[in-house]
Design a protein around this motif. Structure first.
Motif, PDB file in Angstrom:
ATOM      1  N   ALA A  58       1.206 -94.064  -5.202  1.00 23.37           N
ATOM      2  CA  ALA A  58       0.213 -93.343  -6.004  1.00 23.37           C
ATOM      3  C   ALA A  58      -1.147 -93.347  -5.317  1.00 23.37           C
ATOM      4  N   ALA A  59      -1.524 -94.471  -4.750  1.00 21.14           N
ATOM      5  CA  ALA A  59      -2.824 -94.572  -4.086  1.00 21.14           C
ATOM      6  C   ALA A  59      -2.891 -93.673  -2.854  1.00 21.14           C
ATOM      7  N   LEU A  60      -1.782 -93.569  -2.121  1.00 16.39           N
ATOM      8  CA  LEU A  60      -1.774 -92.791  -0.879  1.00 16.39           C
ATOM      9  C   LEU A  60      -1.775 -91.284  -1.120  1.00 16.39           C
ATOM     10  N   ILE A  61      -1.565 -90.856  -2.350  1.00 14.54           N
ATOM     11  CA  ILE A  61      -1.643 -89.424  -2.642  1.00 14.54           C
ATOM     12  C   ILE A  61      -3.010 -88.876  -2.235  1.00 14.54           C
ATOM     13  N   LYS A  62      -4.053 -89.666  -2.451  1.00 15.50           N
ATOM     14  CA  LYS A  62      -5.417 -89.206  -2.186  1.00 15.50           C
ATOM     15  C   LYS A  62      -5.937 -89.623  -0.818  1.00 15.50           C
TER      16      LYS A  62
ATOM     17  N   GLY B 221     -12.319 -90.531  11.347  1.00 14.55           N
ATOM     18  CA  GLY B 221     -12.226 -91.079  12.699  1.00 14.55           C
ATOM     19  C   GLY B 221     -11.329 -90.205  13.538  1.00 14.55           C
ATOM     20  N   ASP B 222     -10.280 -90.771  14.086  1.00 11.37           N
ATOM     21  CA  ASP B 222      -9.287 -89.987  14.823  1.00 11.37           C
ATOM     22  C   ASP B 222      -8.406 -89.291  13.785  1.00 11.37           C
ATOM     23  N   VAL B 223      -8.872 -88.132  13.340  1.00 13.77           N
ATOM     24  CA  VAL B 223      -8.213 -87.438  12.237  1.00 13.77           C
ATOM     25  C   VAL B 223      -6.794 -87.032  12.605  1.00 13.77           C
ATOM     26  N   GLU B 224      -6.619 -86.602  13.851  1.00 14.53           N
ATOM     27  CA  GLU B 224      -5.277 -86.188  14.272  1.00 14.53           C
ATOM     28  C   GLU B 224      -4.283 -87.335  14.158  1.00 14.53           C
ATOM     29  N   ALA B 225      -4.680 -88.531  14.601  1.00 12.37           N
ATOM     30  CA  ALA B 225      -3.802 -89.696  14.491  1.00 12.37           C
ATOM     31  C   ALA B 225      -3.557 -90.041  13.032  1.00 12.37           C
ATOM     32  N   GLY B 226      -4.597 -89.907  12.208  1.00 12.20           N
ATOM     33  CA  GLY B 226      -4.446 -90.204  10.794  1.00 12.20           C
ATOM     34  C   GLY B 226      -3.512 -89.247  10.089  1.00 12.20           C
ATOM     35  N   GLU B 227      -3.643 -87.965  10.388  1.00 20.95           N
ATOM     36  CA  GLU B 227      -2.763 -86.983   9.760  1.00 20.95           C
ATOM     37  C   GLU B 227      -1.313 -87.189  10.202  1.00 20.95           C
ATOM     38  N   GLN B 228      -1.138 -87.538  11.479  1.00 21.87           N
ATOM     39  CA  GLN B 228       0.218 -87.807  11.968  1.00 21.87           C
ATOM     40  C   GLN B 228       0.821 -89.017  11.252  1.00 21.87           C
ATOM     41  N   PHE B 229       0.009 -90.037  11.024  1.00 16.03           N
ATOM     42  CA  PHE B 229       0.480 -91.218  10.297  1.00 16.03           C
ATOM     43  C   PHE B 229       0.890 -90.856   8.875  1.00 16.03           C
ATOM     44  N   LEU B 230       0.049 -90.064   8.185  1.00 17.23           N
ATOM     45  CA  LEU B 230       0.381 -89.666   6.820  1.00 17.23           C
ATOM     46  C   LEU B 230       1.654 -88.830   6.791  1.00 17.23           C
ATOM     47  N   ASP B 231       1.875 -88.021   7.829  1.00 19.13           N
ATOM     48  CA  ASP B 231       3.132 -87.261   7.907  1.00 19.13           C
ATOM     49  C   ASP B 231       4.320 -88.208   8.050  1.00 19.13           C
TER      50      ASP B 231
ATOM     51  N   ILE C  91       5.870 -91.679   0.387  1.00 14.16           N
ATOM     52  CA  ILE C  91       5.053 -91.207  -0.734  1.00 14.16           C
ATOM     53  C   ILE C  91       5.820 -90.196  -1.578  1.00 14.16           C
ATOM     54  N   TRP C  92       6.448 -89.269  -0.890  1.00 20.10           N
ATOM     55  CA  TRP C  92       7.091 -88.144  -1.572  1.00 20.10           C
ATOM     56  C   TRP C  92       8.599 -88.257  -1.440  1.00 20.10           C
ATOM     57  N   ARG C  93       9.256 -88.682  -2.512  1.00 22.08           N
ATOM     58  CA  ARG C  93      10.698 -88.864  -2.497  1.00 22.08           C
ATOM     59  C   ARG C  93      11.400 -87.514  -2.562  1.00 22.08           C
ATOM     60  N   LYS C  94      12.570 -87.472  -1.982  1.00 24.24           N
ATOM     61  CA  LYS C  94      13.313 -86.212  -1.881  1.00 24.24           C
ATOM     62  C   LYS C  94      13.744 -85.701  -3.242  1.00 24.24           C
ATOM     63  N   TYR C  95      14.080 -86.626  -4.118  1.00 27.18           N
ATOM     64  CA  TYR C  95      14.584 -86.239  -5.431  1.00 27.18           C
ATOM     65  C   TYR C  95      13.554 -86.553  -6.502  1.00 27.18           C
TER      66      TYR C  95
ATOM     67  N   GLN D  81      -1.215 -88.050 -11.318  1.00 23.13           N
ATOM     68  CA  GLN D  81      -0.527 -88.731 -10.214  1.00 23.13           C
ATOM     69  C   GLN D  81       0.937 -89.030 -10.522  1.00 23.13           C
ATOM     70  N   THR D  82       1.221 -89.431 -11.735  1.00 24.71           N
ATOM     71  CA  THR D  82       2.618 -89.750 -12.051  1.00 24.71           C
ATOM     72  C   THR D  82       3.501 -88.521 -11.917  1.00 24.71           C
ATOM     73  N   GLN D  83       3.003 -87.381 -12.355  1.00 29.39           N
ATOM     74  CA  GLN D  83       3.800 -86.162 -12.230  1.00 29.39           C
ATOM     75  C   GLN D  83       3.875 -85.685 -10.783  1.00 29.39           C
ATOM     76  N   GLN D  84       2.841 -85.969 -10.016  1.00 30.18           N
ATOM     77  CA  GLN D  84       2.915 -85.689  -8.587  1.00 30.18           C
ATOM     78  C   GLN D  84       4.013 -86.525  -7.925  1.00 30.18           C
ATOM     79  N   LEU D  85       4.061 -87.811  -8.285  1.00 28.88           N
ATOM     80  CA  LEU D  85       5.083 -88.675  -7.694  1.00 28.88           C
ATOM     81  C   LEU D  85       6.485 -88.226  -8.090  1.00 28.88           C
ATOM     82  N   ILE D  86       6.629 -87.792  -9.326  1.00 34.08           N
ATOM     83  CA  ILE D  86       7.951 -87.384  -9.797  1.00 34.08           C
ATOM     84  C   ILE D  86       8.434 -86.126  -9.086  1.00 34.08           C
ATOM     85  N   ALA D  87       7.550 -85.138  -8.981  1.00 34.11           N
ATOM     86  CA  ALA D  87       7.987 -83.819  -8.508  1.00 34.11           C
ATOM     87  C   ALA D  87       7.481 -83.443  -7.122  1.00 34.11           C
TER      88      ALA D  87
END
Length: 988
Positions: free
Chosen positions: A284-288, A293-303, A309-313, A360-366
């Motif tokens: 839930a915290a990582l949603i936001k 800094g090194d934004v490219e490295a950060g975005e790659q990490f979040l990917d 964070i985002w479950r398939k189902y 956030q809870t509905q974001q995590l669910i869907a």
């Protein structure tokens, strides 16, 4: 007045639509009086004063604002020129320029950077506050501006640190334009900062990462150390208070397992954590989360951690965990109901956090299946949830309106004193200040408006979670989500009886960070979460809940896998209660459980609650345990595992009322006989590998002391003797390395002692003592039978005869040799001893023991006058005194001797009626004490559970009456001792 479309092109003073009330006349005059004084010596103050006199609406606006918000008044009075510039500038243009100044990078020293950022912060704080209160800016533009400055401050601090490292040759920038490009160092802005929604006096939550494969550090630099050092430097730059104030309070506790990890974490370590140990609240915290800094490295990490964070189902399973974070916030005063005075508009019922969690809870669910629901911003996500039909359009609009209103209230609360608080004042004067800053003419109108929004949010939030089970149990809230203590949970733990609730919450949170192997799987952590209420209540039922839970923590630390155990405890309340009893009331047994977690498996065997295993059953179980042993060392290890587990299970039977304390001595002795016999066979086999055997020889192991009398306790050692015999014509063993018979059996004895007592990787089994052999330590370890017979007939001391009364064979090469040994013992005991000599020597020994080890403490049951020693001496005296004429009284067991002596008329019925109950009571109490405690009994400092168990064992209603009964028994036993043997004189 201007329309909204043109407002952003105009200076602030032309866009004021809200003028706060100004009830506080004395504070109204402060600002004008101060400005008037300064105008006599300051052109800037004079310019501002003239400007305001020509614009009454602007003057009224400032007077109302500064009268209600002391912090803003202080900022306004500090620098008239700054205030004039703010009023005559377009706020958006001014904030943009200030942020550019913050990131200019012109500072030559850390002190310069800190001074510049703090002064810019003051300017932005006043600019945004006036734009906010005046109605010039909508709520979310304020939060966006504050977040943009936080970004700039963090980036400026990072650049300064990297430039400093580069100047010292420790960092080699990949880009000459911006040292942050491809630097391998990035910071995740979390929470409201990450979403661009910072409140007026917010702290910032950061997680700091570095990529060791990318960061262009010099080879001599130790990256983990350097990045931690620079992270601490950034925190200092941002939050250290100086004469100019501070920039942002900075919190690094949202990082993985903050209690065990450094402030800066390497990417490989972070990826491993989130992939294997990440928790739902972290999802839930990582949603936001948003990289700086090194934004490219950060975005790659979040990917890369996107699948975490985002479950398939559709992930309904996570909703309860995330909801528990919301239920945690009800820990504060007033959160159980909607209130105005003292209400927390962020964490309270119907507050800001409920709107955020609603999203956030509905974001995590869907969100796993719908990327459109993966955004950071609360208002935007409400719109998308409505568009994708997860919520009604009307619900989205109502929540959005309420959210903006509550954020406005939150800002006004913080503008009063620049405090990171979300709680409304609990007095009318304070509430009027907030109402004035919100533009309400009457306090009641503000209260009604606020209550309406809170109720709207609460209604929609409750509908979302209406089917969720309550987190609170009957005793109160028990929430351990996140990294902060939940105050209501601390209260609940205190009410349950925990003395250090903060330590308990730290311990439980550590479980959920997966620091133990048992907690590495998500399922294990979920099962343990379900166990929290019953687990804590079970430990609270013990006398020392804190010690019980810490013992359980040690147990978890040694548990290789947790899911089975937690499922087991969840479905077996009786086992959980038993475990709590062990952890809280039996420290000795708790240590065993902590060392051998799987020892509890045996408790679930249905056979455990049946009859105590007999010797044959112990033999069968031991053979199964040793069946796969591949070496002698393996036999020793497996024997220790088996022996320790069985000793534990004997003790558990006492705690669970399936075995009386009076039966425990025989059970421990039965087990010890089996262990000695089996390890004796293993020792003989190992001995034969090098030295062969002594052909035609016989050998026997004799038990003495507590083992011989079948009166062992949990901590008893083994008093043993080894006797042997062999044909006269055999001169040596027949192995590759032959030994003489006497040397052979001495070596065999040494090997047996090691097999029983030497520590291995699985611990120890028994302490072994051979000092009761003929001639004691002066004699050989192993004794030939003929020498034993001769010694007992001619040289044995009275005390050795007394010890011999408890001697019996527990392992031998043949039944024939066992018979010979027992016959030799019987002959030795039937020898007549002159009565006065016997009486004198027994009294002399008892006096010596009483002088050396005597005690006045009735709970020193062994050595106190009238204690166990007196009973044992009476039994041994009776056998030596009357065994010659009445061999029927001979027995290795003290209680049996008293029974037989009474039957034979040797012991008067009155004396027997004292001795028999006393020996039973003493042995039962000793069993419990040895079972539960590792140290000397101290009634003032032992768990109450031990006192209750002692009273139950002694068949008394409470401990006090048991103690009285114990003292009475000791006095009576001493009287019988002196009657049968003679009085003791301790003055000689």
């Amino acid at each position: 007045m201007t329309d909204a479309a043109n407002r952003y092109d105009l200076p602030l003073h032309e866009t004021i639509t809200v003028v706060p009330g100004n009830e506080y006349s004395s504070e109204n005059s402060d600002f004008l009086n101060d400005l008037a004084k300064k105008s006599t010596t300051s052109d800037a103050a004079a310019t501002l004063l003239n400007f305001l006199k020509e614009r009454q609406r602007v003057l009224d606006f400032l007077i109302g604002t500064f009268a209600n918000a002391p912090y803003l008044r202080d900022l306004g009075q500090q620098d008239p020129d700054r205030l004039y510039a703010i009023l005559t500038s377009n706020p958006a243009d001014r904030v943009k320029q200030l942020i550019e100044n913050a990131e200019s990078g012109t500072e030559e020293s850390e002190a310069d950077l800190m001074r510049n950022l703090r002064r810019i912060k003051q300017d932005i704080a006043l600019t945004t506050a006036l734009a906010d209160i005046s109605g010039t800016w909508p709520t979310m533009e304020v939060t966006s501006a504050l977040s943009a400055f936080a970004d700039a401050a963090v980036r400026a601090s990072m650049r300064f640190c990297l430039r400093d490292l580069a100047e010292r040759g420790r960092f080699h920038p990949a880009s000459q334009e911006d040292v942050l490009d491809d630097c391998g160092w990035f910071i995740l802005a979390m929470g409201k900062h990450g979403a661009g929604e910072l409140n007026y006096s917010s702290d910032i939550d950061l997680i700091v990462f570095y990529d060791p494969d990318k960061a262009p550090m010099d080879e001599a630099v130790e990256m983990p150390v350097e990045f931690v050092r620079q992270t601490k430097r950034i925190v200092k730059i941002l939050q250290e208070r100086t004469a100019d104030g501070y920039v942002f309070r900075t919190d690094l506790r949202l990082r993985p397992d903050p209690g065990a990890t450094p402030p800066a974490i390497s990417l490989p370590a972070a990826l491993i954590y989130y992939e294997s140990l990440g928790q739902n609240w972290e999802r839930a915290a990582l949603i936001k989360a948003r990289p700086l800094g090194d934004v490219e490295a950060g975005e790659q990490f979040l990917d890369e951690i996107g699948p975490f964070i985002w479950r398939k189902y559709l992930d309904y399973a996570a909703i309860a965990d995330v909801h528990s974070m919301k239920r945690q916030i009800h820990a504060h005063k007033g959160h159980g109901r909607i209130a105005i005075s003292g209400h927390n508009v962020k964490l309270g019922r119907g507050g800001i956090r409920e709107v955020e969690f609603f999203v956030q809870t509905q974001q995590l669910i869907a969100g796993g299946r719908n990327p459109d629901l993966r955004g950071r911003k609360t208002l935007e996500m409400l719109t998308r949830l409505a568009k994708t039909q997860w919520i009604e359009q009307a619900t989205a609009e109502q929540m959005q309106e309420a959210y903006c209103f509550l954020r406005n209230v939150e800002h006004r609360i913080q503008m009063l004193h620049d405090e990171q608080t979300h709680t409304l004042p609990d007095n009318e004067e304070g509430l009027i200040r907030i109402a004035n800053l919100m533009g309400f003419e009457k306090l009641d109108l503000f209260k009604d408006s606020l209550r309406r929004r809170l109720e709207t949010v609460q209604t929609h939030y409750a509908e979302l979670f209406e089917d969720e089970p309550a987190l609170s149990v009957d005793v109160g809230n028990l929430v351990f989500t996140g990294d902060d203590d939940d105050p209501e949970t601390l209260n609940t733990l205190s009410e349950l009886g925990y003395r250090d609730p903060k330590a308990i919450t730290r311990t439980i949170r550590a479980w959920h960070f997966g620091r133990y192997a048992a907690m590495r799987s998500t399922k294990a952590r979920e099962r343990l979460t379900e166990l929290h209420p019953v687990l804590l209540e079970a430990f609270a039922a013990t006398d020392n809940p804190d010690a019980a839970l810490l013992a359980f923590d040690r147990f978890l630390s040694r548990l290789p896998v947790g899911i089975q155990m937690f499922s087991l405890l969840r479905s077996n309340p009786g086992l959980l209660r038993l475990l709590a009893t062990i952890m809280g009331d039996a420290p000795r047994m708790a240590q065993i459980v902590s060392r051998r977690a799987h020892i509890l498996d045996s408790v679930l065997d249905p056979a455990f609650f049946g009859a105590m295993p007999d010797r044959d059953a112990f033999v069968r179980r031991l053979e199964r345990s040793l069946g796969d042993a591949r070496s002698y060392e393996d036999i020793l290890d497996r024997s220790r595992i088996f022996g320790q587990e069985q000793m534990f299970l004997i003790g558990v039977r006492v705690l669970s009322d399936t075995l009386s304390a009076g039966q425990v001595g025989k059970a421990y002795a039965r087990l010890a006989e089996v262990m000695v016999s089996r390890l004796f066979e293993a020792a003989k086999t190992e001995m034969a590998l090098n030295h062969g055997i002594v052909e035609g020889a016989d050998v026997a192991v004799l038990a003495m002391g507590k083992l011989g009398g079948e009166e062992m306790s949990a901590s008893s050692d083994l008093d043993l003797i080894l006797l042997y015999d062999f044909p006269e014509d055999v001169k040596q063993s027949n192995g590759a390395k032959p030994l003489s018979p006497s040397q052979y059996f001495i070596r065999l004895t040494q090997r047996l002692v090691a097999a029983l007592s030497a520590p291995t990787s699985e611990g120890t089994l028994y302490e072994v003592d051979f000092r009761l052999r003929p001639s004691g330590n002066a004699g050989p370890l192993a004794t030939r039978l003929s020498a034993f017979v001769g010694y007992q007939a001619e040289n044995a001391w009275v005390w050795e005869k007394m010890a011999l009364t408890r001697c019996r064979v527990i392992a031998a090469t043949s039944e024939n040799f066992t018979g010979k040994v027992h016959e030799a013992i019987a002959v030795a005991l039937s020898q007549s001893i002159e009565p006065e000599r016997l009486r004198g020597e027994v009294i002399e020994m008892r006096v010596r023991l009483e002088k050396e080890k005597g005690s006045l403490d009735p709970w020193n049951i062994k050595h106190v006058a009238g204690g166990l020693i007196d009973l044992e001496f009476i039994a041994q005296y009776l056998q030596l005194r009357y065994g010659h004429d009445c061999p029927a009284i001979l027995s290795t067991n003290t209680r049996t001797v008293f029974d037989k002596a009474a039957e034979q008329g040797i012991l008067q019925s009155g004396d027997a009626d004292i001795l028999r109950p006393a020996i039973k009571l003493y042995q039962q109490l000793v069993q419990v004490l040895k079972l539960a405690l590792t140290d000397q009994f101290d009634k003032e400092n032992v768990p109450d559970g031990v006192l209750v168990l002692l009273a139950r064992t002694g068949e008394q209603p409470d401990f006090q009456r048991l103690e009285v009964s114990l003292i009475e028994n000791e006095q009576a036993v001493r009287a019988v001792f002196e009657k049968l043997i003679g009085p003791l004189s301790l003055n000689d």
